[in-house]
Design a protein around this motif. Structure first.
Motif, PDB file in Angstrom:
ATOM      1  N   UNK A  73      88.997 -52.359  79.901  1.00 53.93           N
ATOM      2  CA  UNK A  73      87.977 -52.145  80.927  1.00 53.93           C
ATOM      3  C   UNK A  73      87.173 -53.433  81.058  1.00 53.93           C
ATOM      4  N   UNK A  74      87.238 -54.064  82.231  1.00 56.01           N
ATOM      5  CA  UNK A  74      86.556 -55.335  82.465  1.00 56.01           C
ATOM      6  C   UNK A  74      85.295 -55.114  83.289  1.00 56.01           C
ATOM      7  N   UNK A  75      84.146 -55.439  82.724  1.00 56.64           N
ATOM      8  CA  UNK A  75      82.882 -55.227  83.422  1.00 56.64           C
ATOM      9  C   UNK A  75      82.247 -53.906  83.020  1.00 56.64           C
ATOM     10  N   UNK A  76      80.957 -53.806  83.240  1.00 58.14           N
ATOM     11  CA  UNK A  76      80.192 -52.639  82.792  1.00 58.14           C
ATOM     12  C   UNK A  76      80.125 -51.558  83.868  1.00 58.14           C
ATOM     13  N   UNK A  77      80.534 -50.340  83.503  1.00 55.54           N
ATOM     14  CA  UNK A  77      80.367 -49.169  84.361  1.00 55.54           C
ATOM     15  C   UNK A  77      79.129 -48.401  83.906  1.00 55.54           C
ATOM     16  N   UNK A  78      78.663 -47.451  84.728  1.00 54.64           N
ATOM     17  CA  UNK A  78      77.489 -46.690  84.317  1.00 54.64           C
ATOM     18  C   UNK A  78      77.827 -45.803  83.116  1.00 54.64           C
ATOM     19  N   UNK A  79      76.803 -45.248  82.482  1.00 54.58           N
ATOM     20  CA  UNK A  79      76.978 -44.540  81.221  1.00 54.58           C
ATOM     21  C   UNK A  79      77.911 -43.324  81.334  1.00 54.58           C
ATOM     22  N   UNK A  80      77.757 -42.437  82.332  1.00 51.22           N
ATOM     23  CA  UNK A  80      78.663 -41.281  82.415  1.00 51.22           C
ATOM     24  C   UNK A  80      80.134 -41.677  82.587  1.00 51.22           C
ATOM     25  N   UNK A  81      80.397 -42.679  83.418  1.00 51.15           N
ATOM     26  CA  UNK A  81      81.785 -43.083  83.647  1.00 51.15           C
ATOM     27  C   UNK A  81      82.346 -43.765  82.392  1.00 51.15           C
ATOM     28  N   UNK A  82      81.521 -44.563  81.724  1.00 55.63           N
ATOM     29  CA  UNK A  82      81.946 -45.208  80.482  1.00 55.63           C
ATOM     30  C   UNK A  82      82.297 -44.163  79.432  1.00 55.63           C
ATOM     31  N   UNK A  83      81.470 -43.144  79.313  1.00 58.75           N
ATOM     32  CA  UNK A  83      81.727 -42.085  78.330  1.00 58.75           C
ATOM     33  C   UNK A  83      83.020 -41.336  78.645  1.00 58.75           C
ATOM     34  N   UNK A  84      83.315 -41.153  79.931  1.00 59.90           N
ATOM     35  CA  UNK A  84      84.557 -40.479  80.312  1.00 59.90           C
ATOM     36  C   UNK A  84      85.768 -41.333  79.944  1.00 59.90           C
TER      37      UNK A  84
ATOM     38  N   UNK B 218      89.051 -40.729  76.539  1.00 67.87           N
ATOM     39  CA  UNK B 218      90.512 -40.718  76.662  1.00 67.87           C
ATOM     40  C   UNK B 218      91.155 -41.079  75.325  1.00 67.87           C
ATOM     41  N   UNK B 219      92.328 -40.509  75.016  1.00 73.32           N
ATOM     42  CA  UNK B 219      92.957 -40.742  73.712  1.00 73.32           C
ATOM     43  C   UNK B 219      93.647 -42.095  73.576  1.00 73.32           C
ATOM     44  N   UNK B 220      93.824 -42.823  74.667  1.00 68.99           N
ATOM     45  CA  UNK B 220      94.537 -44.096  74.600  1.00 68.99           C
ATOM     46  C   UNK B 220      93.780 -45.144  73.782  1.00 68.99           C
ATOM     47  N   UNK B 221      94.490 -46.091  73.175  1.00 67.61           N
ATOM     48  CA  UNK B 221      93.824 -47.272  72.628  1.00 67.61           C
ATOM     49  C   UNK B 221      93.125 -48.004  73.777  1.00 67.61           C
ATOM     50  N   UNK B 222      91.933 -48.507  73.543  1.00 67.02           N
ATOM     51  CA  UNK B 222      91.159 -49.091  74.636  1.00 67.02           C
ATOM     52  C   UNK B 222      90.217 -50.184  74.132  1.00 67.02           C
ATOM     53  N   UNK B 223      89.930 -51.135  75.004  1.00 65.94           N
ATOM     54  CA  UNK B 223      88.979 -52.209  74.693  1.00 65.94           C
ATOM     55  C   UNK B 223      88.123 -52.444  75.934  1.00 65.94           C
ATOM     56  N   UNK B 224      86.823 -52.600  75.731  1.00 65.40           N
ATOM     57  CA  UNK B 224      85.890 -52.874  76.823  1.00 65.40           C
ATOM     58  C   UNK B 224      85.446 -54.330  76.752  1.00 65.40           C
ATOM     59  N   UNK B 225      85.493 -55.013  77.906  1.00 65.82           N
ATOM     60  CA  UNK B 225      84.889 -56.344  78.010  1.00 65.82           C
ATOM     61  C   UNK B 225      83.512 -56.126  78.624  1.00 65.82           C
ATOM     62  N   UNK B 226      82.508 -56.124  77.767  1.00 64.89           N
ATOM     63  CA  UNK B 226      81.138 -55.738  78.114  1.00 64.89           C
ATOM     64  C   UNK B 226      81.052 -54.210  78.204  1.00 64.89           C
ATOM     65  N   UNK B 227      79.835 -53.688  78.185  1.00 67.60           N
ATOM     66  CA  UNK B 227      79.648 -52.237  78.195  1.00 67.60           C
ATOM     67  C   UNK B 227      78.226 -51.943  78.664  1.00 67.60           C
ATOM     68  N   UNK B 228      77.992 -50.721  79.129  1.00 66.28           N
ATOM     69  CA  UNK B 228      76.661 -50.345  79.604  1.00 66.28           C
ATOM     70  C   UNK B 228      75.658 -50.398  78.451  1.00 66.28           C
ATOM     71  N   UNK B 229      74.439 -50.895  78.703  1.00 66.26           N
ATOM     72  CA  UNK B 229      73.467 -51.069  77.606  1.00 66.26           C
ATOM     73  C   UNK B 229      73.003 -49.775  76.965  1.00 66.26           C
ATOM     74  N   UNK B 230      73.170 -48.633  77.648  1.00 65.93           N
ATOM     75  CA  UNK B 230      72.737 -47.364  77.071  1.00 65.93           C
ATOM     76  C   UNK B 230      73.823 -46.677  76.259  1.00 65.93           C
ATOM     77  N   UNK B 231      74.968 -47.335  76.092  1.00 66.72           N
ATOM     78  CA  UNK B 231      76.005 -46.838  75.190  1.00 66.72           C
ATOM     79  C   UNK B 231      75.707 -47.407  73.810  1.00 66.72           C
TER      80      UNK B 231
END
Length: 349
Positions: A131-142, A146-159
């Motif tokens: 995931x590239x770029x920060x999404x809002x908190x509800x979408x980030x949590x969704x 997910x069960x897949x392996x995942x990596x975020x490049x940046x993340x919402x500050x309220x996570x």
């Protein structure tokens, strides 16, 4: 009478957790083909009786083996044509290809984010996603659920980073802005403004923390009336939005610390239009060292980072997560360099 072989026995023999062994025996998509084959082969050799026929025959393993795609998820409004995010994408693409995977792109629209609609490709046979770029908190949590392996490049500050259910990779932020702000103070600036939507992503929030810490250590109060940190993301994407925000200030500071170079360029353009000169009348600093700043006619004080390496590192993190799904989740910050330019010099009065 021979004792029945259990998943615990296989776990001990291989040095893997029972959870990993169980997932491997049941064809869970988070387990790599190599790990699954290792577990299945060892289970057969030990005489494990509950092995499914599909696993023993390799059918399930072959199905897992088809997951040779990695998804790259980002917002549709992020410009991947040039600059920062293009370089990140290039780094991801190179590393994915080098490791024998195919990259699938998905650009998420604002209406999909509001409706919490995940991209269809996440329901397809993929090995993991970035995931590239920060999404809002509800979408980030969704996405994190997910069960897949995942990596975020940046993340919402309220996570919250404690208890995070994914790996996060970004550049060092706080100390770099701390150094820039103290540099301005050392040149006599005491009225310094910060510009950046600090609620949009953790990187901007951490840069704000560096700005705050510099003031605390210098025993100076931050003046909120000199700062622009509202939550209206659109105002930071174009010159008109920044110009309106600057015009609304009751007075200008002697220096602006901007959350990135794009904002800094908008600020410099506005100052020139109202007859102000940088850095003679106001100092301005940025972050990212984008190529567009090369045409200012003077050097911009900024933070240099390697976006291509950021993309590569995020992909390396995902590949590691795919092979070691039970390892503790990590928050990775890549080093950055403060570059002092001509835009932050004068004051010294």
């Amino acid at each position: 009478m021979n004792r029945k072989i259990t998943t615990s026995d296989i776990s001990l023999a291989l040095g893997l957790s029972r959870n990993t062994v169980s997932k491997a025996l049941n064809g869970h998509p988070s387990i790599t083909v190599e790990t699954r084959k290792k577990v299945v082969d060892h289970a057969i050799a030990m005489g494990y009786k509950k092995l499914k026929p599909s696993a023993a025959s390799g059918t399930a393993a072959e199905s897992v083996g088809k997951a040779r795609s990695i998804a790259y998820i980002t917002k549709s409004q992020i410009n991947h044509g040039t600059g920062f995010w293009m370089n990140v994408l290039s780094g991801v693409e190179q590393m994915i290809s080098q490791n024998g995977y195919e990259m699938k792109l998905s650009f998420i629209k604002n209406e999909d984010i509001e409706a919490l609609e995940l991209p269809a490709l996440l329901a397809s046979d993929i090995a993991g996603f970035i995931v590239a770029g920060s999404f809002d908190k509800p979408y980030t949590e969704k996405l994190m659920a997910l069960p897949h392996p995942k990596v975020f490049i940046n993340v919402h500050p309220h996570i919250p980073l404690p208890g995070l259910q994914a790996d996060v990779v970004f550049m060092e932020n706080e100390d770099s802005i701390y150094q820039i702000t103290r540099h301005l103070m050392n040149h006599g600036h005491t009225e310094i403004g910060f510009i950046g939507e600090i609620q949009s992503c953790r990187s901007f929030m951490e840069r704000w923390f560096g700005f705050q810490r510099a003031h605390f250590d210098a025993n100076l109060l931050i003046q909120p009336s000199l700062c622009i940190t509202s939550q209206n993301a659109e105002s930071y994407q174009n010159y008109e939005g920044i110009a309106r925000s600057l015009k609304a200030l009751s007075k200008l500071p002697t220096a602006f610390v901007c959350a990135n170079d794009k904002i800094a360029l908008h600020v410099i353009k506005y100052l020139y239009e109202i007859g102000k000169s940088v850095p003679r009348d106001l100092a301005v600093t940025g972050f990212d060292q984008i190529s567009e700043a090369e045409f200012l006619g003077f050097t911009l004080t900024t933070v240099a980072l390697d976006e291509y390496q950021l993309g590569q590192r995020a992909t390396e993190q995902l590949l590691t997560r795919m092979s070691k799904p039970n390892r503790a989740f990590e928050t990775v910050r890549l080093a950055a360099d403060v570059v002092i330019g001509e835009s932050s010099s004068p004051r010294q009065q």
